[in-house]
Motif scaffolding. Sequence first.
Motif, PDB file in Angstrom:
ATOM      1  N   LEU A  41      -7.237  -2.240  -7.888  1.00 47.64           N
ATOM      2  CA  LEU A  41      -6.139  -2.712  -7.658  1.00 47.64           C
ATOM      3  C   LEU A  41      -5.930  -2.836  -6.096  1.00 47.64           C
ATOM      4  CD1 LEU A  41      -3.324  -3.362  -8.796  1.00 47.64           C
ATOM      5  CD2 LEU A  41      -2.602  -0.955  -8.465  1.00 47.64           C
ATOM      6  N   LYS A  42      -6.359  -2.250  -5.409  1.00 50.61           N
ATOM      7  CA  LYS A  42      -6.420  -2.362  -3.977  1.00 50.61           C
ATOM      8  C   LYS A  42      -7.153  -3.711  -3.469  1.00 50.61           C
ATOM      9  CE  LYS A  42      -6.717   2.613  -2.981  1.00 50.61           C
ATOM     10  NZ  LYS A  42      -7.678   3.446  -2.380  1.00 50.61           N
TER      11      LYS A  42
ATOM     12  N   GLU B  13       2.924   2.341  -3.706  1.00 48.36           N
ATOM     13  CA  GLU B  13       2.025   3.470  -4.038  1.00 48.36           C
ATOM     14  C   GLU B  13       0.673   2.861  -4.419  1.00 48.36           C
ATOM     15  OE1 GLU B  13       2.442   6.752  -3.730  1.00 48.36           O
ATOM     16  OE2 GLU B  13       4.330   6.257  -2.961  1.00 48.36           O
ATOM     17  N   VAL B  14       0.222   1.661  -4.032  1.00 48.45           N
ATOM     18  CA  VAL B  14      -1.192   1.218  -4.220  1.00 48.45           C
ATOM     19  C   VAL B  14      -2.141   1.919  -3.483  1.00 48.45           C
ATOM     20  CG1 VAL B  14      -2.753  -0.678  -4.068  1.00 48.45           C
ATOM     21  CG2 VAL B  14      -0.215  -0.968  -4.818  1.00 48.45           C
TER      22      VAL B  14
ATOM     23  N   ARG C 154       0.709  -1.036   0.004  1.00 49.11           N
ATOM     24  CA  ARG C 154      -0.028   0.030   0.013  1.00 49.11           C
ATOM     25  C   ARG C 154       0.897   1.255   0.090  1.00 49.11           C
ATOM     26  NH1 ARG C 154      -5.768   0.118   0.762  1.00 49.11           N
ATOM     27  NH2 ARG C 154      -6.476  -1.875  -0.078  1.00 49.11           N
TER      28      ARG C 154
ATOM     29  N   THR D 168      -2.928   5.123  -3.452  1.00 49.07           N
ATOM     30  CA  THR D 168      -3.292   6.197  -4.379  1.00 49.07           C
ATOM     31  C   THR D 168      -3.838   5.271  -5.826  1.00 49.07           C
ATOM     32  OG1 THR D 168      -1.459   6.694  -5.302  1.00 49.07           O
ATOM     33  CG2 THR D 168      -1.960   7.826  -3.620  1.00 49.07           C
ATOM     34  N   ALA D 169      -3.885   4.065  -5.914  1.00 46.03           N
ATOM     35  CA  ALA D 169      -4.287   3.417  -6.968  1.00 46.03           C
ATOM     36  C   ALA D 169      -5.828   3.335  -7.208  1.00 46.03           C
ATOM     37  CB  ALA D 169      -3.560   2.133  -7.357  1.00 46.03           C
ATOM     38  N   PRO D 170      -6.221   2.890  -8.339  1.00 46.24           N
ATOM     39  CA  PRO D 170      -7.792   2.509  -8.461  1.00 46.24           C
ATOM     40  C   PRO D 170      -8.164   1.403  -7.234  1.00 46.24           C
ATOM     41  CG  PRO D 170      -6.855   2.615 -10.644  1.00 46.24           C
ATOM     42  CD  PRO D 170      -5.489   2.702  -9.585  1.00 46.24           C
TER      43      PRO D 170
END
Length: 89
Positions: free
Chosen positions: A68-69, A60-61, A56, A63-65
Amino acid sequence: MTSERTITWTWLVLVAITVGSWWLAPAHTRGVASASVAVTCVVLGLALVKARLIIRNFMEVRTAPNWLKLATDAWLGVLFTAVLVIYLV
């Protein structure tokens, strides 16, 4: 919270989990390593938390969609379950 502050706190938590995992190991106090299902499950759970924090915050997950999280969380859940089942069987 700023990005740098988040990374710093994440790093401190990762260090604390690493030290805690080491402290749980029976070999550091007695010098003899013996298998313990409870300790192994706790350490695997801590490894799951560490992996999620790393994915996370350092990949940089955060700030991902959302897809993807969810995908990374599902992957971690499947991986954790598979390792735990393999260990317990």
